[in-house]
Design a protein around this motif. Structure first.
Motif, PDB file in Angstrom:
ATOM      1  N   ALA A  54       1.219   3.728  17.042  1.00 34.86           N
ATOM      2  CA  ALA A  54       1.912   5.005  16.920  1.00 34.86           C
ATOM      3  C   ALA A  54       0.982   6.112  16.443  1.00 34.86           C
ATOM      4  O   ALA A  54       1.387   7.283  16.397  1.00 34.86           O
ATOM      5  CB  ALA A  54       3.091   4.871  15.957  1.00 34.86           C
ATOM      6  N   GLY A  55      -0.242   5.771  16.076  1.00 35.84           N
ATOM      7  CA  GLY A  55      -1.190   6.764  15.603  1.00 35.84           C
ATOM      8  C   GLY A  55      -0.902   7.258  14.202  1.00 35.84           C
ATOM      9  O   GLY A  55      -1.307   8.360  13.830  1.00 35.84           O
ATOM     10  N   GLU A  56      -0.213   6.441  13.389  1.00 34.46           N
ATOM     11  CA  GLU A  56       0.112   6.812  12.017  1.00 34.46           C
ATOM     12  C   GLU A  56      -0.622   5.900  11.043  1.00 34.46           C
ATOM     13  O   GLU A  56      -0.835   4.712  11.328  1.00 34.46           O
ATOM     14  CB  GLU A  56       1.619   6.692  11.764  1.00 34.46           C
ATOM     15  N   LEU A  57      -0.996   6.448   9.903  1.00 40.46           N
ATOM     16  CA  LEU A  57      -1.540   5.612   8.845  1.00 40.46           C
ATOM     17  C   LEU A  57      -0.413   4.734   8.297  1.00 40.46           C
ATOM     18  O   LEU A  57       0.681   5.234   8.023  1.00 40.46           O
ATOM     19  CB  LEU A  57      -2.121   6.470   7.718  1.00 40.46           C
ATOM     20  N   PRO A  58      -0.644   3.462   8.133  1.00 41.37           N
ATOM     21  CA  PRO A  58       0.421   2.555   7.670  1.00 41.37           C
ATOM     22  C   PRO A  58       0.644   2.655   6.164  1.00 41.37           C
ATOM     23  O   PRO A  58       0.403   1.708   5.406  1.00 41.37           O
ATOM     24  CB  PRO A  58      -0.103   1.179   8.082  1.00 41.37           C
ATOM     25  N   LEU A  59       1.118   3.794   5.723  1.00 39.42           N
ATOM     26  CA  LEU A  59       1.309   4.026   4.288  1.00 39.42           C
ATOM     27  C   LEU A  59       2.724   3.715   3.832  1.00 39.42           C
ATOM     28  O   LEU A  59       2.936   3.400   2.655  1.00 39.42           O
ATOM     29  CB  LEU A  59       0.972   5.481   3.943  1.00 39.42           C
ATOM     30  N   TRP A  60       3.694   3.824   4.731  1.00 42.52           N
ATOM     31  CA  TRP A  60       5.103   3.657   4.347  1.00 42.52           C
ATOM     32  C   TRP A  60       5.797   2.752   5.359  1.00 42.52           C
ATOM     33  O   TRP A  60       5.674   2.942   6.570  1.00 42.52           O
ATOM     34  CB  TRP A  60       5.802   5.012   4.296  1.00 42.52           C
ATOM     35  N   ASN A  61       6.525   1.757   4.858  1.00 43.06           N
ATOM     36  CA  ASN A  61       7.291   0.849   5.711  1.00 43.06           C
ATOM     37  C   ASN A  61       8.771   1.213   5.594  1.00 43.06           C
ATOM     38  O   ASN A  61       9.381   0.996   4.548  1.00 43.06           O
ATOM     39  CB  ASN A  61       7.067  -0.593   5.274  1.00 43.06           C
ATOM     40  N   PRO A  62       9.392   1.772   6.644  1.00 45.15           N
ATOM     41  CA  PRO A  62      10.780   2.234   6.533  1.00 45.15           C
ATOM     42  C   PRO A  62      11.818   1.133   6.677  1.00 45.15           C
ATOM     43  O   PRO A  62      13.018   1.414   6.538  1.00 45.15           O
ATOM     44  CB  PRO A  62      10.895   3.223   7.700  1.00 45.15           C
ATOM     45  N   TYR A  63      11.383  -0.104   6.927  1.00 47.99           N
ATOM     46  CA  TYR A  63      12.345  -1.138   7.299  1.00 47.99           C
ATOM     47  C   TYR A  63      12.995  -1.867   6.121  1.00 47.99           C
ATOM     48  O   TYR A  63      14.217  -2.002   6.092  1.00 47.99           O
ATOM     49  CB  TYR A  63      11.681  -2.127   8.264  1.00 47.99           C
ATOM     50  N   PRO A  64      12.268  -2.369   5.131  1.00 51.21           N
ATOM     51  CA  PRO A  64      12.955  -3.093   4.038  1.00 51.21           C
ATOM     52  C   PRO A  64      13.364  -2.175   2.894  1.00 51.21           C
ATOM     53  O   PRO A  64      12.732  -1.154   2.623  1.00 51.21           O
ATOM     54  CB  PRO A  64      11.888  -4.096   3.572  1.00 51.21           C
ATOM     55  N   ARG A  65      14.459  -2.503   2.215  1.00 50.89           N
ATOM     56  CA  ARG A  65      14.850  -1.910   0.925  1.00 50.89           C
ATOM     57  C   ARG A  65      14.897  -0.377   0.946  1.00 50.89           C
ATOM     58  O   ARG A  65      14.318   0.269   0.070  1.00 50.89           O
ATOM     59  CB  ARG A  65      13.876  -2.362  -0.158  1.00 50.89           C
ATOM     60  N   LEU A  66      15.501   0.235   1.912  1.00 50.70           N
ATOM     61  CA  LEU A  66      15.572   1.688   2.035  1.00 50.70           C
ATOM     62  C   LEU A  66      14.205   2.318   2.263  1.00 50.70           C
ATOM     63  O   LEU A  66      14.060   3.535   2.208  1.00 50.70           O
ATOM     64  CB  LEU A  66      16.212   2.326   0.776  1.00 50.70           C
ATOM     65  N   GLY A  67      13.204   1.489   2.524  1.00 50.02           N
ATOM     66  CA  GLY A  67      11.833   1.950   2.699  1.00 50.02           C
ATOM     67  C   GLY A  67      11.018   1.755   1.433  1.00 50.02           C
ATOM     68  O   GLY A  67      11.548   1.858   0.320  1.00 50.02           O
ATOM     69  N   GLN A  68       9.736   1.457   1.599  1.00 50.31           N
ATOM     70  CA  GLN A  68       8.858   1.271   0.450  1.00 50.31           C
ATOM     71  C   GLN A  68       7.406   1.436   0.879  1.00 50.31           C
ATOM     72  O   GLN A  68       7.089   1.372   2.063  1.00 50.31           O
ATOM     73  CB  GLN A  68       9.060  -0.107  -0.174  1.00 50.31           C
ATOM     74  N   PRO A  69       6.494   1.674  -0.091  1.00 55.26           N
ATOM     75  CA  PRO A  69       5.070   1.811   0.268  1.00 55.26           C
ATOM     76  C   PRO A  69       4.550   0.547   0.942  1.00 55.26           C
ATOM     77  O   PRO A  69       4.974  -0.577   0.612  1.00 55.26           O
ATOM     78  CB  PRO A  69       4.389   2.043  -1.083  1.00 55.26           C
ATOM     79  N   PHE A  70       3.651   0.739   1.887  1.00 54.48           N
ATOM     80  CA  PHE A  70       3.082  -0.404   2.602  1.00 54.48           C
ATOM     81  C   PHE A  70       1.637  -0.649   2.202  1.00 54.48           C
ATOM     82  O   PHE A  70       1.286  -1.739   1.753  1.00 54.48           O
ATOM     83  CB  PHE A  70       3.177  -0.174   4.110  1.00 54.48           C
ATOM     84  N   ALA A  71       0.776   0.351   2.335  1.00 50.04           N
ATOM     85  CA  ALA A  71      -0.632   0.164   1.953  1.00 50.04           C
ATOM     86  C   ALA A  71      -0.757  -0.156   0.474  1.00 50.04           C
ATOM     87  O   ALA A  71      -1.678  -0.860   0.055  1.00 50.04           O
ATOM     88  CB  ALA A  71      -1.444   1.411   2.298  1.00 50.04           C
ATOM     89  N   ALA A  72       0.162   0.355  -0.334  1.00 44.91           N
ATOM     90  CA  ALA A  72       0.120   0.095  -1.769  1.00 44.91           C
ATOM     91  C   ALA A  72       0.490  -1.337  -2.105  1.00 44.91           C
ATOM     92  O   ALA A  72       0.254  -1.793  -3.227  1.00 44.91           O
ATOM     93  CB  ALA A  72       1.063   1.049  -2.504  1.00 44.91           C
ATOM     94  N   THR A  73       1.096  -2.040  -1.165  1.00 47.86           N
ATOM     95  CA  THR A  73       1.344  -3.470  -1.336  1.00 47.86           C
ATOM     96  C   THR A  73       0.058  -4.179  -0.926  1.00 47.86           C
ATOM     97  O   THR A  73      -0.199  -4.390   0.251  1.00 47.86           O
ATOM     98  CB  THR A  73       2.519  -3.929  -0.450  1.00 47.86           C
ATOM     99  N   LEU A  74      -0.745  -4.559  -1.889  1.00 48.42           N
ATOM    100  CA  LEU A  74      -2.121  -4.958  -1.601  1.00 48.42           C
ATOM    101  C   LEU A  74      -2.221  -6.097  -0.593  1.00 48.42           C
ATOM    102  O   LEU A  74      -3.157  -6.129   0.219  1.00 48.42           O
ATOM    103  CB  LEU A  74      -2.828  -5.340  -2.906  1.00 48.42           C
ATOM    104  N   TYR A  75      -1.263  -7.036  -0.626  1.00 53.19           N
ATOM    105  CA  TYR A  75      -1.400  -8.177   0.278  1.00 53.19           C
ATOM    106  C   TYR A  75      -1.162  -7.789   1.744  1.00 53.19           C
ATOM    107  O   TYR A  75      -1.347  -8.610   2.641  1.00 53.19           O
ATOM    108  CB  TYR A  75      -0.480  -9.336  -0.129  1.00 53.19           C
ATOM    109  N   SER A  76      -0.765  -6.546   1.993  1.00 55.41           N
ATOM    110  CA  SER A  76      -0.646  -6.093   3.382  1.00 55.41           C
ATOM    111  C   SER A  76      -2.010  -5.960   4.057  1.00 55.41           C
ATOM    112  O   SER A  76      -2.085  -5.902   5.280  1.00 55.41           O
ATOM    113  CB  SER A  76       0.102  -4.764   3.449  1.00 55.41           C
TER     114      SER A  76
END
Length: 759
Positions: A54-76
């Motif tokens: 999609a050409g977006e930085l993977p910083l935010w995941n809108p799918y779980p828990r009303l959305g949450q940070p993605f890159a900040a989840t280190l194991y990602s």
């Protein structure tokens, strides 16, 4: 010439053979799919790939828990080069398997090169690398890819640290930084937490000078700076999660004493306690490193060489730390910063396993040196055989003591035969100039055969057919085309709540591992496989958990699900609410239900007031659903509405980290978006910046005037921008330090080339 080629290729051919044995399921067309592999890492890989396309930085995941940070989840592992490479080349499911195999090679090569640098013999280096990279614990860590990936760099990190200590220079410090940065970006901060002190200890053992120690320390700090683009967002997420709020049990899944015994004594932990209950941990299901490997490590740890001391103390200290709740000093330490941010103390055992593998190599060389002065003796051989029979006869009554679990008796023959074979390998070779070499090769061979035999008995790692993991969900296909609301999935109905407690010759897998549970996981929308279907779900699986959201969906209140916009429910058995309409019921799958009472994702209210989090959360689950018509603000301008009706709002476009809403307000009000509020979200009203308020404990709200307007939300966290700046500067400095050059800094006075050091 042929002998030199054979000596050079031998270890790598052995590594390939070991890979084929340990991961033989891959040769059968299967992919690694342990519990967290298919519930976290494969969905995360799918989302990473979606973001890149999609050409977006993977910083935010809108799918779980009303959305949450993605890159900040280190194991990602968002910015970890091997993760990006394997996902782009092979996709989410196969990419995970290729990534793990790549890190097995990195772990083996790094450990081998480190041991050779430490002047271990070639057979000893082969044994040490196999005892770590091809061990059962490393194999089962294929389900915990971030831990395996980070730990794989340990050998190379210690090698670079020791080289920098022996010959300090900007270039060698940069080499430490490069490996340390890769290890940090792999996404296991607990692993980096033990790697850094071990690297400093190895450097100090090489040369006890402040200057040389500072070279390694500077490299580690530089490596951390390379990972700042995820480290700063991760620290921000920790502050805004249940971990930062002190709601984490740091001692959960500590290594139990029977499990510690199972490191050298197979099956000693059986019967295991119940899953999530009792003393046992279930993060690393198999801990066995090898009876003979542990015996050799004990011999290596008792040596007086400065080279071995960091590993001896590391093995002891990290093992005690892994015991966590079962060792009071460790329990106290784990509640102190920075350990208090992490859970599962057993993770520190991975570092102990590495140290044991290195010590086993030193122990092998120690026995070979003793063999120079010995000779073959029938008396010694007869003594070994007699000791074997005595142990087999007298051992069972001792193994039945209340101190042990019943699995100790089951593993007794293995321990006796392994130690007996090792003793015979030491005593049988004939005397002569090459006896030490023959003893070394025989002992290494017996230890490697023991590891191979255990893997054959284990039956391979958790895996599943590739096509079953790629099969789309029939439940997701039953949703209306373009459905933009939320779905609720039951986190508890698919929990693996029990592990067989009968004694087995192999470590009992979790129920469903490798079976239909994994094969149907995407079909059943098992968390977090709904991410692969691009469904926004109220619940979520995996840590860290954002603040305040978890208690809302765990309440089970209809008001909470309606306000979150849940229009469909996935449940096994009867529906959670009587008015839900069945949509699809298939054999072996949960039932899909429809709700007709969900609140839209975006809506306008004309009443707002300040309220505490406790009051807002109580209103969120209130059966009268007052938050359909009012907003409770954490801060912001209160609003007494004019009582008008007919305001409308609609999400017109949305990306992964941005949302556009058009609205028509009949009077002054607040636009409420039922997505998670989080620092870094910005908004514009008709192109002009406006503040984003936290409403209803967890949602976003923007003050809007009467009339038609367009509001856009964008996720631009300052923590990422600052981290990216630091990482960019660190990367630029790294490129300068590692650029090709003709000459490197001169060694310190009295320093020797690393291959001839007498440290």
């Amino acid at each position: 010439m042929r002998e030199a080629v054979r000596r050079r290729l031998g270890p790598w051919l052995g590594l390939l053979a070991g890979l084929a044995l340990v991961y033989r399921s891959v040769l059968q067309g299967r992919v690694m799919a342990g519990r967290d592999a298919f519930r976290i890492f494969i969905p995360d890989s799918a989302f990473l790939l979606e973001s890149l396309r999609a050409g977006e930085l993977p910083l935010w995941n809108p799918y779980p828990r009303l959305g949450q940070p993605f890159a900040a989840t280190l194991y990602s592992q968002v910015f970890y080069p091997p993760r990006l490479l394997t996902v782009l080349l092979a996709g989410p499911e196969l990419g995970l398997t290729l990534q793990h195999l790549l890190h097995v090679v990195i772990a083996a090569a790094g450990t081998f090169l480190l041991l050779r640098h430490l002047r271990a013999s070639r057979p000893a280096a082969v044994l040490g690398s196999a005892a770590f990279a091809l061990s059962a614990p490393f194999a089962v860590l294929s389900a915990q890819q971030n831990v395996a990936s980070a730990a794989a760099w340990t050998g190379l990190l210690l090698l670079a640290s020791r080289r920098a200590a022996l010959r300090p220079s900007p270039r060698r410090t940069a080499q430490v930084a490069l490996v340390a940065g890769l290890a940090f970006l792999a996404g296991s901060p607990e692993t980096w937490l033990w790697q850094a002190p071990l690297a400093l200890a190895v450097a100090l053992a090489a040369r006890r000078e402040v200057r040389t120690l500072m070279a390694t320390g500077a490299g580690l700090a530089w490596g951390f700076a390379l990972g700042a683009l995820v480290a700063l967002p991760a620290l921000e997420f920790a502050h805004n999660s249940t971990r930062g709020a002190g709601r984490v049990d740091q001692l959960e899944w500590s290594l139990s004493w029977p499990q510690l015994l199972s490191v050298a004594w197979p099956f000693a932990e059986h019967p295991r306690s119940r899953y999530w209950a009792g003393d046992d941990q279930f993060f690393i299901l198999v801990l066995f490193l090898g009876t003979l490997v542990c015996a050799l490590a004990l011999a290596g740890g008792l040596g007086r060489s400065r080279r071995t001391r960091p590993f001896a103390w590391g093995a002891l200290g990290l093992t005690l730390l892994a015991l966590g709740a079962h060792f009071p000093p460790a329990a106290l330490l784990l509640h102190l910063p920075p350990f208090h941010l992490f859970r599962y103390p057993v993770k520190y055992f991975v570092g102990a396993a590495f140290c044991v593998a290195v010590l086993a190599a030193f122990g092998l060389d120690a026995f070979s040196r003793r063999a120079r002065r010995g000779r073959r003796s029938l008396k010694h051989v007869a003594g070994v055989v007699a000791a074997l029979f005595a142990a087999l006869l007298l051992g069972p009554p001792l193994a039945r003591l209340p101190l042990f679990r019943s699995g100790v008796e089951a593993g007794l023959p293995w321990v006796v035969l392994a130690l007996g074979a090792g003793a015979l390998a030491f005593f049988l070779p004939a005397a002569g100039p090459g006896r030490a070499f023959r003893v070394r090769r025989a002992l290494a061979g017996v230890a490697l055969v023991e590891l191979a035999a255990f893997h054959l008995m284990q039956g391979g790692t958790g895996s599943a057919p590739l096509e079953s993991l790629r099969r789309p969900s029939r439940l997701a296909a039953a949703l209306p085309p373009g459905y933009a609301g939320r779905v609720s999935v039951d986190l508890s109905s698919d929990e693996l709540s029990e592990v067989p407690t009968t004694v087995s010759a192999t470590a009992a897998p979790l129920p469903g591992e490798g079976g239909t549970y994994i094969a149907l996981s995407r079909d059943a929308l098992v968390p977090n496989r709904f991410v692969e279907e691009r469904l926004r779900v109220f619940e979520g699986y995996g840590a860290p958990e954002p603040l305040r959201i978890e208690s809302l969906y765990e309440s089970g209140a209809r008001a909470a699900f309606d306000l979150a916009g849940v229009g469909y429910y996935v449940r096994r058995g009867p529906p959670p609410f009587a008015d839900l309409v069945p949509v699809l019921a298939l054999p072996g799958l949960p039932t899909l239900y429809r709700s007709d009472t969900a609140v839209p994702r975006a809506f306008v209210v004309h009443t707002a007031r300040d309220a505490s989090d406790a009051e807002a959360q109580a209103a969120f689950v209130d059966a009268t659903q007052p938050l359909r018509h009012a907003a409770l603000l954490a801060e912001g301008e209160p609003l007494e509405g004019p009582g008008c009706e007919g305001s409308t709002a609609r999400v017109t476009r949305a990306g992964l980290s941005w949302v556009e809403v058009t609205l028509e307000a009949c009077g002054p009000g607040y636009l409420v978006l039922s997505d998670a509020y989080y620092p870094g979200w910005e908004a514009t009203l008709d192109g002009e910046p406006v503040p984003v308020r936290r409403a209803n404990a967890v949602m976003r709200a923007v003050r809007v005037p009467p009339g038609a307007h367009a509001v856009r939300f964008d996720y631009r966290p300052l923590s990422f921008r600052l981290g990216a700046l630091v990482s960019g500067l660190a990367l630029g400095a790294l490129a300068l330090a590692l650029r090709p050059r003709k000459h490197e800094g001169r060694p310190l006075s009295g320093d020797r080339p690393s291959g001839t050091t007498t440290a």
